[in-house]
Design a protein around this motif. Structure first.
Motif, PDB file in Angstrom:
ATOM      1  N   LYS A  46      12.100  -0.551  14.663  1.00 31.19           N
ATOM      2  CA  LYS A  46      11.556  -0.791  15.992  1.00 31.19           C
ATOM      3  C   LYS A  46      12.524  -1.741  16.690  1.00 31.19           C
ATOM      4  CE  LYS A  46       7.397  -2.195  18.397  1.00 31.19           C
ATOM      5  NZ  LYS A  46       6.021  -2.609  18.301  1.00 31.19           N
ATOM      6  N   ASP A  47      13.015  -1.326  17.836  1.00 27.16           N
ATOM      7  CA  ASP A  47      14.013  -2.112  18.573  1.00 27.16           C
ATOM      8  C   ASP A  47      15.223  -2.412  17.693  1.00 27.16           C
ATOM      9  OD1 ASP A  47      12.262  -2.158  20.777  1.00 27.16           O
ATOM     10  OD2 ASP A  47      11.283  -3.973  20.024  1.00 27.16           O
ATOM     11  N   ASP A  48      15.715  -1.391  16.994  1.00 24.56           N
ATOM     12  CA  ASP A  48      16.883  -1.496  16.120  1.00 24.56           C
ATOM     13  C   ASP A  48      16.719  -2.519  14.996  1.00 24.56           C
ATOM     14  OD1 ASP A  48      18.251   0.492  17.507  1.00 24.56           O
ATOM     15  OD2 ASP A  48      19.063  -0.947  18.949  1.00 24.56           O
ATOM     16  N   LYS A  49      15.486  -2.803  14.625  1.00 27.41           N
ATOM     17  CA  LYS A  49      15.212  -3.735  13.525  1.00 27.41           C
ATOM     18  C   LYS A  49      14.285  -3.035  12.529  1.00 27.41           C
ATOM     19  CE  LYS A  49      13.213  -8.216  12.511  1.00 27.41           C
ATOM     20  NZ  LYS A  49      12.317  -9.270  12.948  1.00 27.41           N
ATOM     21  N   VAL A  50      14.607  -3.134  11.248  1.00 31.86           N
ATOM     22  CA  VAL A  50      13.770  -2.525  10.216  1.00 31.86           C
ATOM     23  C   VAL A  50      12.487  -3.344  10.100  1.00 31.86           C
ATOM     24  CG1 VAL A  50      13.569  -1.962   7.772  1.00 31.86           C
ATOM     25  CG2 VAL A  50      15.730  -1.592   8.952  1.00 31.86           C
ATOM     26  N   VAL A  51      11.333  -2.655  10.264  1.00 33.33           N
ATOM     27  CA  VAL A  51      10.042  -3.346  10.187  1.00 33.33           C
ATOM     28  C   VAL A  51       9.251  -2.974   8.944  1.00 33.33           C
ATOM     29  CG1 VAL A  51       9.836  -3.697  12.673  1.00 33.33           C
ATOM     30  CG2 VAL A  51       8.947  -1.591  11.659  1.00 33.33           C
ATOM     31  N   GLY A  52       9.721  -2.000   8.198  1.00 29.03           N
ATOM     32  CA  GLY A  52       9.012  -1.612   6.987  1.00 29.03           C
ATOM     33  C   GLY A  52       9.445  -0.250   6.500  1.00 29.03           C
ATOM     34  N   SER A  53       8.721   0.249   5.527  1.00 30.91           N
ATOM     35  CA  SER A  53       8.991   1.549   4.936  1.00 30.91           C
ATOM     36  C   SER A  53       7.706   2.368   4.914  1.00 30.91           C
ATOM     37  CB  SER A  53       9.505   1.375   3.503  1.00 30.91           C
ATOM     38  OG  SER A  53       9.521   2.612   2.820  1.00 30.91           O
ATOM     39  N   LYS A  54       7.852   3.678   5.077  1.00 33.83           N
ATOM     40  CA  LYS A  54       6.694   4.564   4.993  1.00 33.83           C
ATOM     41  C   LYS A  54       6.167   4.646   3.554  1.00 33.83           C
ATOM     42  CE  LYS A  54       8.014   7.753   8.659  1.00 33.83           C
ATOM     43  NZ  LYS A  54       8.339   9.153   8.980  1.00 33.83           N
ATOM     44  N   LEU A  55       6.971   4.190   2.606  1.00 26.95           N
ATOM     45  CA  LEU A  55       6.651   4.379   1.196  1.00 26.95           C
ATOM     46  C   LEU A  55       6.063   3.164   0.495  1.00 26.95           C
ATOM     47  CD1 LEU A  55       9.907   6.285   0.195  1.00 26.95           C
ATOM     48  CD2 LEU A  55       7.717   7.247   0.892  1.00 26.95           C
ATOM     49  N   ILE A  56       6.132   1.992   1.130  1.00 26.21           N
ATOM     50  CA  ILE A  56       5.662   0.775   0.474  1.00 26.21           C
ATOM     51  C   ILE A  56       4.635   0.078   1.356  1.00 26.21           C
ATOM     52  CG2 ILE A  56       6.335  -1.496  -0.392  1.00 26.21           C
ATOM     53  CD1 ILE A  56       8.907  -0.313  -1.293  1.00 26.21           C
ATOM     54  N   GLY A  57       3.476  -0.190   0.792  1.00 22.32           N
ATOM     55  CA  GLY A  57       2.409  -0.848   1.531  1.00 22.32           C
ATOM     56  C   GLY A  57       2.744  -2.300   1.844  1.00 22.32           C
ATOM     57  N   GLN A  58       2.199  -2.770   2.955  1.00 20.40           N
ATOM     58  CA  GLN A  58       2.396  -4.146   3.378  1.00 20.40           C
ATOM     59  C   GLN A  58       1.041  -4.750   3.710  1.00 20.40           C
ATOM     60  OE1 GLN A  58       5.311  -4.297   6.546  1.00 20.40           O
ATOM     61  NE2 GLN A  58       6.283  -2.467   5.735  1.00 20.40           N
ATOM     62  N   THR A  59       0.949  -6.037   3.568  1.00 21.91           N
ATOM     63  CA  THR A  59      -0.290  -6.730   3.897  1.00 21.91           C
ATOM     64  C   THR A  59      -0.297  -7.068   5.380  1.00 21.91           C
ATOM     65  OG1 THR A  59      -0.397  -7.665   1.689  1.00 21.91           O
ATOM     66  CG2 THR A  59      -1.731  -8.735   3.383  1.00 21.91           C
ATOM     67  N   PHE A  60      -1.371  -6.726   6.057  1.00 19.58           N
ATOM     68  CA  PHE A  60      -1.534  -7.072   7.463  1.00 19.58           C
ATOM     69  C   PHE A  60      -2.697  -8.037   7.586  1.00 19.58           C
ATOM     70  CE2 PHE A  60       0.910  -3.240   7.853  1.00 19.58           C
ATOM     71  CZ  PHE A  60       1.750  -3.524   8.922  1.00 19.58           C
ATOM     72  N   GLU A  61      -2.425  -9.172   8.178  1.00 18.68           N
ATOM     73  CA  GLU A  61      -3.434 -10.195   8.402  1.00 18.68           C
ATOM     74  C   GLU A  61      -3.896 -10.092   9.853  1.00 18.68           C
ATOM     75  OE1 GLU A  61      -4.398 -12.518   6.022  1.00 18.68           O
ATOM     76  OE2 GLU A  61      -3.103 -11.539   4.550  1.00 18.68           O
ATOM     77  N   GLY A  62      -5.083 -10.517  10.096  1.00 13.65           N
ATOM     78  CA  GLY A  62      -5.566 -10.571  11.468  1.00 13.65           C
ATOM     79  C   GLY A  62      -6.557  -9.474  11.774  1.00 13.65           C
ATOM     80  N   ASP A  63      -7.415  -9.774  12.730  1.00 16.38           N
ATOM     81  CA  ASP A  63      -8.492  -8.862  13.095  1.00 16.38           C
ATOM     82  C   ASP A  63      -8.027  -7.667  13.910  1.00 16.38           C
ATOM     83  OD1 ASP A  63     -10.093 -10.706  11.882  1.00 16.38           O
ATOM     84  OD2 ASP A  63     -10.818 -11.611  13.733  1.00 16.38           O
ATOM     85  N   THR A  64      -6.841  -7.737  14.488  1.00 16.82           N
ATOM     86  CA  THR A  64      -6.384  -6.669  15.380  1.00 16.82           C
ATOM     87  C   THR A  64      -5.650  -5.560  14.642  1.00 16.82           C
ATOM     88  OG1 THR A  64      -4.332  -7.849  15.843  1.00 16.82           O
ATOM     89  CG2 THR A  64      -6.197  -8.254  17.334  1.00 16.82           C
ATOM     90  N   TYR A  65      -5.502  -5.693  13.322  1.00 13.78           N
ATOM     91  CA  TYR A  65      -4.732  -4.715  12.555  1.00 13.78           C
ATOM     92  C   TYR A  65      -5.596  -3.916  11.594  1.00 13.78           C
ATOM     93  CZ  TYR A  65      -0.440  -6.806  14.234  1.00 13.78           C
ATOM     94  OH  TYR A  65       0.577  -7.256  15.026  1.00 13.78           O
ATOM     95  N   LEU A  66      -5.121  -2.711  11.313  1.00 12.89           N
ATOM     96  CA  LEU A  66      -5.699  -1.876  10.271  1.00 12.89           C
ATOM     97  C   LEU A  66      -5.262  -2.479   8.936  1.00 12.89           C
ATOM     98  CD1 LEU A  66      -7.207   0.858   9.794  1.00 12.89           C
ATOM     99  CD2 LEU A  66      -4.950   1.906   9.624  1.00 12.89           C
ATOM    100  N   HIS A  67      -6.194  -2.664   8.028  1.00  8.71           N
ATOM    101  CA  HIS A  67      -5.889  -3.251   6.729  1.00  8.71           C
ATOM    102  C   HIS A  67      -5.813  -2.149   5.685  1.00  8.71           C
ATOM    103  CE1 HIS A  67      -7.739  -7.363   8.040  1.00  8.71           C
ATOM    104  NE2 HIS A  67      -6.755  -6.965   8.810  1.00  8.71           N
ATOM    105  N   GLY A  68      -4.864  -2.297   4.762  1.00 15.01           N
ATOM    106  CA  GLY A  68      -4.691  -1.332   3.690  1.00 15.01           C
ATOM    107  C   GLY A  68      -5.408  -1.763   2.427  1.00 15.01           C
ATOM    108  N   ARG A  69      -4.991  -1.168   1.331  1.00 13.64           N
ATOM    109  CA  ARG A  69      -5.576  -1.507   0.031  1.00 13.64           C
ATOM    110  C   ARG A  69      -5.175  -2.914  -0.372  1.00 13.64           C
ATOM    111  NH1 ARG A  69      -5.951   3.592  -3.881  1.00 13.64           N
ATOM    112  NH2 ARG A  69      -7.069   2.011  -5.025  1.00 13.64           N
ATOM    113  N   PRO A  70      -5.967  -3.549  -1.231  1.00 14.43           N
ATOM    114  CA  PRO A  70      -5.568  -4.860  -1.759  1.00 14.43           C
ATOM    115  C   PRO A  70      -4.220  -4.732  -2.475  1.00 14.43           C
ATOM    116  CG  PRO A  70      -7.849  -4.393  -2.322  1.00 14.43           C
ATOM    117  CD  PRO A  70      -7.289  -3.136  -1.725  1.00 14.43           C
ATOM    118  N   GLN A  71      -3.352  -5.697  -2.274  1.00 18.08           N
ATOM    119  CA  GLN A  71      -2.010  -5.651  -2.855  1.00 18.08           C
ATOM    120  C   GLN A  71      -1.952  -6.200  -4.277  1.00 18.08           C
ATOM    121  OE1 GLN A  71       0.777  -4.297  -1.204  1.00 18.08           O
ATOM    122  NE2 GLN A  71      -0.774  -3.588   0.216  1.00 18.08           N
TER     123      GLN A  71
END
Length: 176
Positions: A46-71
């Motif tokens: 995003k904006d020429d900066k790597v923000v993550g991978s489609k293959l590895i889960g990341q933890t998202f904090e905050g009420d405005t985000y979709l949360h994934g599985r426990p890490q």
């Protein structure tokens, strides 16, 4: 005897060069040419900066985000007292976060074996829609549409294989 040792050493040297150097380099080159995105981890930029991978889960904090599985990776027995207490605690936390007493989808409270799953079930994503919509001051339809755009997999007559990539949905939510 010396002849046998020479032949054996030459064979080891030739096989080391072939299988230890040439074969891996050839496979890496073919992978880079034919499957460039896949062999490099399917990175999302995003904006020429790597923000993550489609293959590895990341933890998202905050009420405005979709949360994934426990890490946290759990090697506890599924029938152990510790696992039961851990899941009960996660269910309570999730219900408090979502502001509901509805049944929590299992993949929001059960960690995977690797702790790196990038996707959750559509049911788990839809469970979080009211909270995300409220905190982002948008309609639930907008959040549902974003989830639907990032849903992959198929339904068949026996089971559903539909899933949602958490990172992609969160990036789309940030673009609102």
């Amino acid at each position: 005897m010396k002849q046998t040792i020479k032949i054996s050493l030459k064979f080891v040297l030739v096989m080391t060069v072939l299988l230890g150097v040439l074969y891996p380099l050839t496979m890496t080159g073919i992978g880079q040419l034919v499957f460039h995105d896949k062999v490099n981890g399917q990175l999302i930029t995003k904006d020429d900066k790597v923000v993550g991978s489609k293959l590895i889960g990341q933890t998202f904090e905050g009420d405005t985000y979709l949360h994934g599985r426990p890490q946290e990776v759990s090697q506890l027995s599924p029938v152990s007292k510790e696992q039961e207490e851990l899941v009960t605690q996660r269910v309570k936390q999730t219900q408090e976060l979502e502001g509901t007493t509805d049944k929590v989808p299992s993949d929001l409270v059960l960690a995977s074996g690797s702790g790196l799953d990038p996707e959750i079930s559509v049911e788990s994503a839809k469970y979080q829609v009211p909270r995300i919509a409220e905190k982002r001051h948008v309609t639930e339809k907008i959040v549902n549409d974003i989830i639907n755009e990032h849903t992959t997999g198929v339904d068949n007559f026996m089971l559903s294989n539909k899933r949602v990539n958490v990172l992609e949905v969160n990036l789309a939510l940030d673009d609102l």
